[in-house]
Design a protein around this motif. Structure first.
Motif, short mmCIF file in Angstrom:
data_model
loop_
_atom_site.label_atom_id
_atom_site.label_comp_id
_atom_site.label_asym_id
_atom_site.label_seq_id
_atom_site.Cartn_x
_atom_site.Cartn_y
_atom_site.Cartn_z
N LYS A 164 -6.85 -21.29 26.18
CA LYS A 164 -6.97 -20.42 27.36
C LYS A 164 -6.60 -21.25 28.57
O LYS A 164 -7.16 -22.34 28.77
CB LYS A 164 -8.39 -19.86 27.51
N GLU A 165 -5.63 -20.76 29.34
CA GLU A 165 -5.16 -21.46 30.52
C GLU A 165 -4.76 -22.90 30.19
O GLU A 165 -5.11 -23.84 30.90
CB GLU A 165 -6.21 -21.40 31.64
N HIS A 196 -15.02 -10.77 21.68
CA HIS A 196 -15.35 -11.26 23.03
C HIS A 196 -14.29 -12.25 23.51
O HIS A 196 -13.83 -12.17 24.66
CB HIS A 196 -16.75 -11.91 23.00
N GLU A 239 -11.16 -12.57 22.52
CA GLU A 239 -9.89 -11.86 22.71
C GLU A 239 -9.90 -11.10 24.04
O GLU A 239 -8.95 -11.16 24.81
CB GLU A 239 -9.67 -10.89 21.55
N ALA A 240 -11.01 -10.41 24.32
CA ALA A 240 -11.13 -9.65 25.57
C ALA A 240 -11.13 -10.57 26.79
O ALA A 240 -10.72 -10.16 27.88
CB ALA A 240 -12.40 -8.81 25.55
N ASP A 241 -11.54 -11.82 26.59
CA ASP A 241 -11.62 -12.79 27.68
C ASP A 241 -10.33 -13.61 27.83
O ASP A 241 -10.29 -14.57 28.59
CB ASP A 241 -12.83 -13.71 27.46
N GLY A 242 -9.30 -13.25 27.06
CA GLY A 242 -8.00 -13.88 27.24
C GLY A 242 -7.74 -15.14 26.43
O GLY A 242 -6.80 -15.87 26.71
N PHE A 243 -8.57 -15.40 25.41
CA PHE A 243 -8.34 -16.56 24.55
C PHE A 243 -7.24 -16.26 23.53
O PHE A 243 -7.17 -15.15 23.01
CB PHE A 243 -9.62 -16.95 23.81
N GLU A 244 -6.42 -17.26 23.25
CA GLU A 244 -5.38 -17.16 22.22
C GLU A 244 -5.86 -17.96 21.00
O GLU A 244 -6.18 -19.14 21.13
CB GLU A 244 -4.08 -17.75 22.76
N CYS A 271 -9.15 -22.22 20.03
CA CYS A 271 -8.46 -21.30 20.92
C CYS A 271 -7.82 -22.04 22.09
O CYS A 271 -8.20 -23.15 22.42
CB CYS A 271 -9.43 -20.28 21.51
#
Length: 118
Positions: free
Chosen positions: A45-46, A20, A22-27, A43
């Motif tokens: 993100k942005e 979830h 990964e699909a939502d753009g978390f590194e 993680c």
């Protein structure tokens, strides 16, 4: 039939949440699968740091019941790093009979509503 251990259930929950995220753009910066050692995911993100606490919850317990003592401690720790804190409760239940445990290589049902901001 082999019943999944507490660690195996935890790993399963982490896989569900990890996909979830990964699909939502978390590194992912750090992943910790050790039981009772939080957070499981650190993680980015942005350009914002996120701490995610994952918990596998066996039926009939509610995956949305939060352990606020643990989560408040984690939030206090996260704030030192200017990070946001989230809880991800993953309910797992045997698909054939809710009274039975989750077995290896058997169908199961997932009850996961996403991340809850703390």
């Amino acid at each position: 039939m082999t019943t999944l251990s507490e660690q195996e259930l935890h790993n399963l929950a982490m896989n569900i949440v990890g996909k979830h995220l990964e699909a939502d753009g978390f590194e992912f910066l750090s992943v910790n699968s050790t039981l009772k050692k939080n957070p499981q995911f650190v993680c980015l993100k942005e350009k914002v740091l996120h701490f995610v606490v994952v918990k596998a919850i066996a039926y009939p317990n509610d995956p949305n019941d939060l352990d606020m003592n643990t989560l408040i401690k984690m939030k206090d720790h996260a704030e030192k790093f200017e990070a946001l804190t989230y809880y991800a409760g993953v309910g797992l239940v045997n698909a054939k009979d809710h009274k039975l445990p989750v077995y290896l290589n058997e169908d199961y049902i997932v009850d996961y509503d996403g991340l809850v901001k703390i």
